[in-house]
Write an enzyme that holds these catalytic residues in place. Structure first.
Site, PDB file in Angstrom:
ATOM      1  N   LYS A   1       8.640  50.091 -21.455  1.00 30.33           N
ATOM      2  CA  LYS A   1      10.032  50.543 -21.638  1.00 30.33           C
ATOM      3  C   LYS A   1      10.791  49.622 -22.596  1.00 30.33           C
ATOM      4  O   LYS A   1      11.451  50.079 -23.521  1.00 30.33           O
ATOM      5  CB  LYS A   1      10.766  50.597 -20.286  1.00 30.33           C
TER       6      LYS A   1
ATOM      7  N   ARG B   1      17.087  53.814 -11.268  1.00 25.37           N
ATOM      8  CA  ARG B   1      15.873  53.536 -10.511  1.00 25.37           C
ATOM      9  C   ARG B   1      15.907  54.109  -9.103  1.00 25.37           C
ATOM     10  O   ARG B   1      14.944  53.966  -8.373  1.00 25.37           O
ATOM     11  CB  ARG B   1      15.698  52.033 -10.391  1.00 25.37           C
TER      12      ARG B   1
ATOM     13  N   ARG C   1       1.555  38.936 -19.749  1.00 22.14           N
ATOM     14  CA  ARG C   1       2.889  38.515 -20.195  1.00 22.14           C
ATOM     15  C   ARG C   1       3.362  37.290 -19.410  1.00 22.14           C
ATOM     16  O   ARG C   1       4.046  36.430 -19.948  1.00 22.14           O
ATOM     17  CB  ARG C   1       3.887  39.662 -20.033  1.00 22.14           C
TER      18      ARG C   1
ATOM     19  N   ARG D   1       6.492  45.058  -7.086  1.00 19.14           N
ATOM     20  CA  ARG D   1       7.324  45.853  -8.018  1.00 19.14           C
ATOM     21  C   ARG D   1       6.737  47.258  -8.170  1.00 19.14           C
ATOM     22  O   ARG D   1       7.474  48.242  -8.228  1.00 19.14           O
ATOM     23  CB  ARG D   1       7.383  45.152  -9.388  1.00 19.14           C
TER      24      ARG D   1
HETATM   25  P1  AP5 Z   1       7.346  45.948 -21.524  1.00 17.63           P
HETATM   26  O1  AP5 Z   1       7.781  46.661 -22.736  1.00 17.63           O
HETATM   27  O2  AP5 Z   1       8.055  44.687 -21.166  1.00 17.63           O
HETATM   28  O3  AP5 Z   1       7.327  46.953 -20.267  1.00 17.63           O
HETATM   29  P2  AP5 Z   1       8.476  47.367 -19.298  1.00 17.63           P
HETATM   30  O4  AP5 Z   1       8.217  48.746 -18.878  1.00 17.63           O
HETATM   31  O5  AP5 Z   1       9.799  47.072 -19.916  1.00 17.63           O
HETATM   32  O6  AP5 Z   1       8.146  46.337 -18.109  1.00 17.63           O
HETATM   33  P3  AP5 Z   1       9.116  45.419 -17.262  1.00 17.63           P
HETATM   34  O7  AP5 Z   1       8.305  44.292 -16.697  1.00 17.63           O
HETATM   35  O8  AP5 Z   1      10.347  45.074 -17.986  1.00 17.63           O
HETATM   36  O9  AP5 Z   1       9.405  46.412 -16.092  1.00 17.63           O
HETATM   37  P4  AP5 Z   1      10.265  46.347 -14.878  1.00 17.63           P
HETATM   38  O10 AP5 Z   1      10.734  47.725 -14.763  1.00 17.63           O
HETATM   39  O11 AP5 Z   1       9.556  45.793 -13.693  1.00 17.63           O
HETATM   40  O12 AP5 Z   1      11.334  45.203 -15.197  1.00 17.63           O
HETATM   41  P5  AP5 Z   1      12.909  45.195 -15.302  1.00 17.63           P
HETATM   42  O13 AP5 Z   1      13.269  44.086 -16.191  1.00 17.63           O
HETATM   43  O14 AP5 Z   1      13.438  46.546 -15.587  1.00 17.63           O
HETATM   44  O15 AP5 Z   1       5.782  45.670 -21.677  1.00 17.63           O
HETATM   45  C1  AP5 Z   1       5.083  44.891 -20.732  1.00 17.63           C
HETATM   46  C2  AP5 Z   1       3.991  44.093 -21.454  1.00 17.63           C
HETATM   47  O16 AP5 Z   1       3.033  44.992 -21.991  1.00 17.63           O
HETATM   48  C3  AP5 Z   1       4.494  43.254 -22.635  1.00 17.63           C
HETATM   49  O17 AP5 Z   1       3.793  42.072 -22.685  1.00 17.63           O
HETATM   50  C4  AP5 Z   1       4.190  44.147 -23.857  1.00 17.63           C
HETATM   51  O18 AP5 Z   1       3.969  43.406 -25.014  1.00 17.63           O
HETATM   52  C5  AP5 Z   1       2.940  44.863 -23.396  1.00 17.63           C
HETATM   53  N1  AP5 Z   1       2.792  46.213 -23.964  1.00 17.63           N
HETATM   54  C6  AP5 Z   1       3.776  47.144 -24.103  1.00 17.63           C
HETATM   55  N2  AP5 Z   1       3.286  48.281 -24.641  1.00 17.63           N
HETATM   56  C7  AP5 Z   1       1.936  48.062 -24.828  1.00 17.63           C
HETATM   57  C8  AP5 Z   1       0.880  48.865 -25.350  1.00 17.63           C
HETATM   58  N3  AP5 Z   1       1.085  50.110 -25.782  1.00 17.63           N
HETATM   59  N4  AP5 Z   1      -0.347  48.313 -25.402  1.00 17.63           N
HETATM   60  C9  AP5 Z   1      -0.571  47.050 -24.959  1.00 17.63           C
HETATM   61  N5  AP5 Z   1       0.395  46.241 -24.470  1.00 17.63           N
HETATM   62  C10 AP5 Z   1       1.646  46.746 -24.398  1.00 17.63           C
HETATM   63  O19 AP5 Z   1      13.325  44.825 -13.791  1.00 17.63           O
HETATM   64  C11 AP5 Z   1      13.069  43.558 -13.242  1.00 17.63           C
HETATM   65  C12 AP5 Z   1      13.722  43.458 -11.872  1.00 17.63           C
HETATM   66  O20 AP5 Z   1      15.149  43.558 -12.004  1.00 17.63           O
HETATM   67  C13 AP5 Z   1      13.344  44.566 -10.868  1.00 17.63           C
HETATM   68  O21 AP5 Z   1      12.168  44.246 -10.164  1.00 17.63           O
HETATM   69  C14 AP5 Z   1      14.583  44.594  -9.975  1.00 17.63           C
HETATM   70  O22 AP5 Z   1      14.563  43.533  -9.055  1.00 17.63           O
HETATM   71  C15 AP5 Z   1      15.707  44.337 -10.962  1.00 17.63           C
HETATM   72  N6  AP5 Z   1      16.259  45.593 -11.549  1.00 17.63           N
HETATM   73  C16 AP5 Z   1      16.270  45.958 -12.860  1.00 17.63           C
HETATM   74  N7  AP5 Z   1      16.853  47.143 -13.033  1.00 17.63           N
HETATM   75  C17 AP5 Z   1      17.240  47.556 -11.801  1.00 17.63           C
HETATM   76  C18 AP5 Z   1      17.894  48.719 -11.320  1.00 17.63           C
HETATM   77  N8  AP5 Z   1      18.268  49.708 -12.162  1.00 17.63           N
HETATM   78  N9  AP5 Z   1      18.123  48.828  -9.991  1.00 17.63           N
HETATM   79  C19 AP5 Z   1      17.748  47.830  -9.128  1.00 17.63           C
HETATM   80  N10 AP5 Z   1      17.122  46.702  -9.521  1.00 17.63           N
HETATM   81  C20 AP5 Z   1      16.877  46.559 -10.838  1.00 17.63           C
HETATM   82 MG    MG Z   2      11.466  45.850 -19.380  1.00 19.85          MG
END
Ligand code: AP5
Ligand code: MG
Length: 194
Positions: free
Chosen positions: A14, A89, A128, A145
């Site tokens: 994402k 979410r 990562r 997660r």
């Molecule tokens: P990346 O692009 O970072 O993937 P992502 O989907 O953004 O993964 P996140 O870890 O950010 O997801 P998340 O939803 O758990 O985290 P968030 O910050 O939203 O890619 C991941 C890796 O893969 C990278 O190294 C990238 O280079 C690699 N990659 C990407 N595409 C690739 C490809 N095609 N091929 C190979 N490699 C690839 O949330 C974190 C925490 O915050 C949650 O757990 C929760 O506690 C809180 N939170 C955030 N939003 C909310 C909400 N709306 N409500 C409640 N709690 C929330």
């Molecule tokens: Mg992310």
């Protein structure tokens, strides 16, 4: 205005794809994960509260996240549109977002759901974790997660499917190929600026 939700499990790409999308289409990026991590790093009361949940791989309470989003939308009154990354979410978050956008006389136009097999998600996030410094990129928290995603977030896809806005996109090709597929969907609504 064009508003997109980029949907998908942790590690589905994402954040990676949002970067390309916001540049190509001149949209504003709203990532609740990035916003929360910023609050945590500044040791704000919101950040201190949120960290307790994030470190355990659990969702932060809806009211905290919804309050944060509202201000961010107001910060960009002239935006061409928004890419919502990691939000909504839960169903209450999705309903709150609809209300906020309705108030601005706009709506969510499209929801693109990235699909990546679970072993690949774990591999990417563990990889990562070596360099990210993210406290939730450890194997046990990653598992939590993903579990939280299945129980609380995946149902949000149905909410948008019922509205005819959901499209599934394979997310385990290269970053460039995945972007091409996402673009094909977005181009039906909006032309690239670059
Ligand atoms: P990346 O692009 O970072 O993937 P992502 O989907 O953004 O993964 P996140 O870890 O950010 O997801 P998340 O939803 O758990 O985290 P968030 O910050 O939203 O890619 C991941 C890796 O893969 C990278 O190294 C990238 O280079 C690699 N990659 C990407 N595409 C690739 C490809 N095609 N091929 C190979 N490699 C690839 O949330 C974190 C925490 O915050 C949650 O757990 C929760 O506690 C809180 N939170 C955030 N939003 C909310 C909400 N709306 N409500 C409640 N709690 C929330
Ligand atoms: Mg992310």
């Amino acid at each position: 205005m064009f508003n997109l939700v980029l949907f998908g499990p942790p590690g589905s790409g994402k954040g990676t794809q949002s970067e390309n999308i916001v540049t190509t289409y001149n949209l504003q990026h709203i990532s609740t994960g990035d916003l929360l991590r910023d609050e945590v790093s500044r040791h704000t009361p919101l950040g201190t509260e949120a960290k307790k949940y994030m470190d355990q791989g659990m969702l932060v309470p809806d009211e905290v996240v919804i309050g944060m989003i509202s201000g961010k939308i107001d910060d960009a009154p002239d935006a061409r549109g928004f890419v919502f990354d990691g939000f909504p979410r839960t169903r209450p978050q999705a309903e709150a977002l609809d209300k906020l956008l309705e108030f601005k006389q706009t709506k969510i136009h499209l929801v693109l759901a990235l699909e990546v097999p679970e072993p690949e998600l774990v591999k990417r996030l563990v990889g990562r974790g070596v360099t990210s410094g993210r406290s939730d990129d450890t194997e046990d928290v990653i598992a939590k997660r993903i579990k939280e995603y299945h129980s609380k977030t995946q149902p949000v896809a149905n909410y948008y499917n019922e509205q005819g806005k959901l499209e599934h996109v394979t997310g385990d090709h290269t970053i460039a190929d995945t972007f091409k597929t996402l673009s094909k969907h977005i181009n039906k609504y909006l032309l690239p600026v670059t």
